[in-house]
Design a protein around this motif. Structure first.
Motif, PDB file in Angstrom:
ATOM      1  N   GLN A   1       0.408 -10.585   3.232  1.00 40.84           N
ATOM      2  CA  GLN A   1      -0.339 -11.688   2.629  1.00 40.84           C
ATOM      3  C   GLN A   1      -1.762 -11.770   3.172  1.00 40.84           C
ATOM      4  O   GLN A   1      -2.691 -12.099   2.430  1.00 40.84           O
ATOM      5  CB  GLN A   1       0.406 -13.012   2.833  1.00 40.84           C
ATOM      6  N   ARG A   2      -1.930 -11.446   4.439  1.00 42.39           N
ATOM      7  CA  ARG A   2      -3.271 -11.441   5.043  1.00 42.39           C
ATOM      8  C   ARG A   2      -4.152 -10.382   4.377  1.00 42.39           C
ATOM      9  O   ARG A   2      -5.304 -10.636   4.035  1.00 42.39           O
ATOM     10  CB  ARG A   2      -3.151 -11.188   6.551  1.00 42.39           C
ATOM     11  N   ASN A   3      -3.593  -9.185   4.153  1.00 47.13           N
ATOM     12  CA  ASN A   3      -4.352  -8.122   3.498  1.00 47.13           C
ATOM     13  C   ASN A   3      -4.692  -8.484   2.056  1.00 47.13           C
ATOM     14  O   ASN A   3      -5.812  -8.248   1.591  1.00 47.13           O
ATOM     15  CB  ASN A   3      -3.566  -6.807   3.540  1.00 47.13           C
ATOM     16  N   VAL A   4      -3.725  -9.064   1.347  1.00 47.51           N
ATOM     17  CA  VAL A   4      -3.966  -9.483  -0.037  1.00 47.51           C
ATOM     18  C   VAL A   4      -5.011 -10.596  -0.067  1.00 47.51           C
ATOM     19  O   VAL A   4      -5.895 -10.605  -0.931  1.00 47.51           O
ATOM     20  CB  VAL A   4      -2.653  -9.915  -0.728  1.00 47.51           C
ATOM     21  N   GLN A   5      -4.929 -11.522   0.883  1.00 47.83           N
ATOM     22  CA  GLN A   5      -5.897 -12.613   0.926  1.00 47.83           C
ATOM     23  C   GLN A   5      -7.314 -12.092   1.183  1.00 47.83           C
ATOM     24  O   GLN A   5      -8.274 -12.598   0.608  1.00 47.83           O
ATOM     25  CB  GLN A   5      -5.513 -13.643   1.998  1.00 47.83           C
ATOM     26  N   MET A   6      -7.451 -11.064   2.006  1.00 51.92           N
ATOM     27  CA  MET A   6      -8.777 -10.467   2.230  1.00 51.92           C
ATOM     28  C   MET A   6      -9.317  -9.879   0.935  1.00 51.92           C
ATOM     29  O   MET A   6     -10.499 -10.029   0.630  1.00 51.92           O
ATOM     30  CB  MET A   6      -8.716  -9.394   3.329  1.00 51.92           C
ATOM     31  N   LEU A   7      -8.452  -9.232   0.149  1.00 54.26           N
ATOM     32  CA  LEU A   7      -8.867  -8.698  -1.144  1.00 54.26           C
ATOM     33  C   LEU A   7      -9.297  -9.836  -2.065  1.00 54.26           C
ATOM     34  O   LEU A   7     -10.359  -9.775  -2.684  1.00 54.26           O
ATOM     35  CB  LEU A   7      -7.720  -7.905  -1.767  1.00 54.26           C
ATOM     36  N   LYS A   8      -8.482 -10.889  -2.128  1.00 56.85           N
ATOM     37  CA  LYS A   8      -8.814 -12.044  -2.971  1.00 56.85           C
ATOM     38  C   LYS A   8     -10.139 -12.669  -2.550  1.00 56.85           C
ATOM     39  O   LYS A   8     -10.969 -13.011  -3.405  1.00 56.85           O
ATOM     40  CB  LYS A   8      -7.715 -13.106  -2.882  1.00 56.85           C
ATOM     41  N   ASP A   9     -10.327 -12.837  -1.242  1.00 55.96           N
ATOM     42  CA  ASP A   9     -11.563 -13.441  -0.740  1.00 55.96           C
ATOM     43  C   ASP A   9     -12.777 -12.603  -1.108  1.00 55.96           C
ATOM     44  O   ASP A   9     -13.825 -13.138  -1.459  1.00 55.96           O
ATOM     45  CB  ASP A   9     -11.491 -13.639   0.778  1.00 55.96           C
ATOM     46  N   THR A  10     -12.626 -11.294  -1.018  1.00 53.98           N
ATOM     47  CA  THR A  10     -13.732 -10.400  -1.377  1.00 53.98           C
ATOM     48  C   THR A  10     -14.079 -10.537  -2.847  1.00 53.98           C
ATOM     49  O   THR A  10     -15.251 -10.644  -3.216  1.00 53.98           O
ATOM     50  CB  THR A  10     -13.375  -8.935  -1.040  1.00 53.98           C
ATOM     51  N   VAL A  11     -13.066 -10.558  -3.706  1.00 56.11           N
ATOM     52  CA  VAL A  11     -13.302 -10.702  -5.146  1.00 56.11           C
ATOM     53  C   VAL A  11     -13.967 -12.041  -5.426  1.00 56.11           C
ATOM     54  O   VAL A  11     -14.952 -12.114  -6.171  1.00 56.11           O
ATOM     55  CB  VAL A  11     -11.984 -10.560  -5.945  1.00 56.11           C
ATOM     56  N   LYS A  12     -13.470 -13.101  -4.807  1.00 55.14           N
ATOM     57  CA  LYS A  12     -14.035 -14.439  -5.044  1.00 55.14           C
ATOM     58  C   LYS A  12     -15.469 -14.537  -4.514  1.00 55.14           C
ATOM     59  O   LYS A  12     -16.322 -15.154  -5.151  1.00 55.14           O
ATOM     60  CB  LYS A  12     -13.141 -15.495  -4.422  1.00 55.14           C
ATOM     61  N   LYS A  13     -15.719 -13.935  -3.363  1.00 51.91           N
ATOM     62  CA  LYS A  13     -17.062 -13.969  -2.770  1.00 51.91           C
ATOM     63  C   LYS A  13     -18.074 -13.267  -3.679  1.00 51.91           C
ATOM     64  O   LYS A  13     -19.208 -13.709  -3.808  1.00 51.91           O
ATOM     65  CB  LYS A  13     -17.036 -13.305  -1.394  1.00 51.91           C
ATOM     66  N   LEU A  14     -17.639 -12.190  -4.317  1.00 52.23           N
ATOM     67  CA  LEU A  14     -18.532 -11.451  -5.212  1.00 52.23           C
ATOM     68  C   LEU A  14     -18.643 -12.092  -6.592  1.00 52.23           C
ATOM     69  O   LEU A  14     -19.459 -11.670  -7.410  1.00 52.23           O
ATOM     70  CB  LEU A  14     -18.052 -10.003  -5.347  1.00 52.23           C
ATOM     71  N   GLY A  15     -17.801 -13.093  -6.872  1.00 51.81           N
ATOM     72  CA  GLY A  15     -17.851 -13.797  -8.152  1.00 51.81           C
ATOM     73  C   GLY A  15     -17.487 -12.894  -9.311  1.00 51.81           C
ATOM     74  O   GLY A  15     -16.560 -12.092  -9.225  1.00 51.81           O
TER      75      GLY A  15
END
Length: 179
Positions: A142-156
Motif C-alpha cells: 500500500q505504501r508503494n501504491v500510495q507513492m504512485l498515486k501521490d506522484t500522479v496527483k502531484k503532476l495533475g
C-alpha cells in the motif's frame, strides 16, 4: 498380483489421507474451497489477443506523445521495492484499480478510439482479480501504491497522461506477475 494390490492399497490410503486433510482444511476455513492465492491469477489467453494488445500499446504510445515529463517513471523499480514475487500480482491489481478509477475513467474522452476499447479489457482483468488478496500484512504494498498515486496527483493532468502513457508497462507487469 500381491505387489499390484499392495501398490493400489497404498495409493488409495494416500488419496484418502489427502482427502481427509483437505476436508479438515476446508472445515477450518469455513468451507471455502479455494486454494490460497488462486484468485491472484489471470489467464494466459488474456494476453495473447493481438488486437487488444495492439490497442493497449497504441493508446500508451499516443499518450506518451503528450507526456512532456520524461524524468518520472510510475511503473518501475520503485513500485516493486520490497515486494516479493508472490505478492506482485496483488500489487499490480492495486495499480490497475487505481489506473482505471482515477486515471482512465476521468480521461475517457481522450485518446479515442483506443480508450473505448482498452478500458473494458482492463476492467475485465480488474474484475477477475477482484478476489485477489494476500494473507500477510500489505502495508509495504500500500505504501508503494500510495507513492504512485501521490506522484500522479502531484503532476495533475500530466500525471494522468503519464499513467496512460505507461499502460504498456502496466500490461507487461500484469502479464508477468499474474500468469
Amino acid at each position: 498380483m500381491a505387489a499390484l494390490q499392495k501398490c493400489v492399497n497404498s495409493s488409495l490410503m494416500g488419496t484418502l489421507a489427502s482427502s481427509c486433510l483437505l476436508l479438515l482444511a476446508l472445515w477450518v476455513q469455513g468451507g471455502t474451497a479455494v486454494p490460497i492465492g488462486s484468485h491472484c491469477r489471470l489467464n494466459h489467453s488474456d494476453f495473447q489477443q493481438p488486437y487488444i494488445t495492439n490497442r493497449t500499446f497504441m493508446l500508451a504510445e499516443e499518450a506518451s506523445l503528450a507526456d512532456n515529463n520524461t524524468d518520472v517513471r510510475l511503473i518501475g523499480d520503485k513500485l516493486f521495492h520490497g515486494v516479493n514475487a508472490g505478492e506482485r500480482c496483488y500489487l499490480m491489481k492495486e495499480v490497475l484499480n487505481f489506473t482505471l478509477e482515477e486515471v482512465l475513467l476521468p480521461q475517457s474522452h481522450r485518446f479515442q478510439p483506443y480508450m473505448q476499447e482498452v478500458v473494458p479489457f482492463l476492467a475485465k482483468l480488474s474484475n477477475r482479480l477482484s478476489q485477489c488478496r494476500i494473507e500477510s500484512d500489505d502495508q509495504h504494498i500500500q505504501r508503494n501504491v500510495q507513492m504512485l498515486k501521490d506522484t500522479v496527483k502531484k503532476l495533475g493532468e500530466n500525471g494522468e497522461i503519464k499513467a496512460i502513457g505507461e499502460l504498456s508497462l502496466l500490461f507487461i507487469a500484469l502479464r508477468s506477475a499474474c500468469i
